[in-house]
Design an enzyme around this catalytic site. Structure first.
Site, short mmCIF file in Angstrom:
data_model
loop_
_atom_site.label_atom_id
_atom_site.label_comp_id
_atom_site.label_asym_id
_atom_site.label_seq_id
_atom_site.Cartn_x
_atom_site.Cartn_y
_atom_site.Cartn_z
N HIS A 194 -12.70 -30.55 32.04
CA HIS A 194 -12.95 -29.11 32.22
C HIS A 194 -11.98 -28.31 31.36
O HIS A 194 -10.83 -28.71 31.15
CB HIS A 194 -12.79 -28.72 33.70
N GLU B 158 -19.48 -25.64 28.73
CA GLU B 158 -18.66 -24.64 29.42
C GLU B 158 -17.88 -23.85 28.38
O GLU B 158 -16.72 -24.19 28.08
CB GLU B 158 -17.66 -25.36 30.34
N SER C 247 -19.93 -18.90 33.69
CA SER C 247 -20.10 -18.23 34.98
C SER C 247 -21.57 -17.93 35.24
O SER C 247 -22.20 -17.22 34.46
CB SER C 247 -19.32 -16.92 35.00
#
Ligand code: PGA
Length: 288
Positions: free
Chosen positions: A110, A182, A229
């Site tokens: 991440h 991401e 998001s």
């Protein structure tokens, strides 16, 4: 155009929730999954301290999706692991420990771990190899920074991350890999919302990189999901992109209601993603 891969929606709680909060959340999620007929894989990534508690909560709900009894399957994930089986690694957690807690999927690379804890493409690769060898599914996170985007090098950056992370993973094992795009610039409270077309373009880059490293068949097995998001109000925007096999959400998944909203909106906007079951190899469908 329809999808050939089952929808996948995950949420990482990051550094949030006590065991009691985990119990309340998962009770609500379990109740929903018992009544929903959406064919979707749902993965929850609690902090390490709540894993065993979460596993106990999810066990009664375990069942395999089938043609006559479709429904969500719930999977328990961890937010990180070390690649070694054991040893002098203070503060780290091994794959054996995760399996011992009932974990079936692990999140790797991440952005926050890359940025603040020294995670590199190479360590992500070591972790992914160890996880897959041990029978865990993996969510490998990749993404460009704000600067990469400004300099228009996001495709190269992401393709490199994918190739290094997936190196040495056998092609047949790619069915147990989820690739999460991401973009760092879209994550967190100050993040900008990525346009679906931008996401689509990078998802194509990811699939092309996988084709180059693992051939067309291997590349087709991987689910590529979007992880900037996203909430229930924006999930449908990404669901309509045929390159988006699912979502990996942060804050909007911190309540069970929020997560359920994302799942329902995504599946409603991408009915093909929820209607075509693809049974994955390995442990991919140890559904809850
Ligand atoms: P956020 O997190 O939804 O809280 O921005 C997204 C992520 O980290 O995947």
């Amino acid at each position: 155009m329809s999808r050939s891969r089952r929808a996948w929606i995950g949420t990482s709680w990051k550094m949030n929730k006590t065991r009691a909060e985990a119990v309340a959340y998962l009770a609500e999620l379990r109740e929903w999954s018992g009544t929903s007929s959406l064919d979707v894989d749902v993965a929850i990534f609690p902090p390490f301290t709540a894993l065993a508690t979460a596993a106990a909560q999810l066990t009664p709900a375990r069942r395999a999706p089938s043609a006559d009894r479709p429904g969500p399957s719930l999977h328990l994930g961890a937010q990180n692991m070390h690649w070694q089986a054991n040893g002098a690694q203070t503060g780290e957690i091994s794959v054996t420990m995760l399996l011992d807690c009932g974990v079936s999927i692990v999140e790797l690379g991440h952005y926050e771990r890359r940025q603040h804890y020294g995670e590199t493409d190479y360590s992500v690769n070591l972790k992914a190899s160890a996880a897959i060898t041990a029978g865990l599914q993996t969510v490998i996170c990749v993404g460009d920074s704000e600067q990469d985007r400004q300099y228009a090098v996001a495709p190269e950056v992401v393709a490199r991350q994918v190739k290094v992370a997936a190196r040495g993973i056998p092609s047949h094992a790619l069915a147990s890999v989820v690739l999460a795009y991401e973009p760092a610039w879209a994550i967190g409270t100050g993040g900008q919302q990525a346009e679906p077309a931008e996401v689509e373009a990078i998802h194509r880059v990811i699939r092309t990189a996988l084709r180059q490293s693992h051939g067309p068949q291997g590349a087709e097995r991987v689910r590529v999901v979007y992880g900037g998001s996203v909430d229930a109000a924006s999930a449908d925007r990404y669901a309509t992109q045929t390159t988006v096999d699912g979502l990996f959400v942060g804050r909007s998944g911190l309540t069970a209601t929020g997560l359920i909203g994302v799942i329902e909106e995504f599946c409603a906007a991408a009915p093909d993603a929820a209607s075509e079951l693809v049974f994955l190899e390995g442990s991919a469908h140890d559904s809850c």
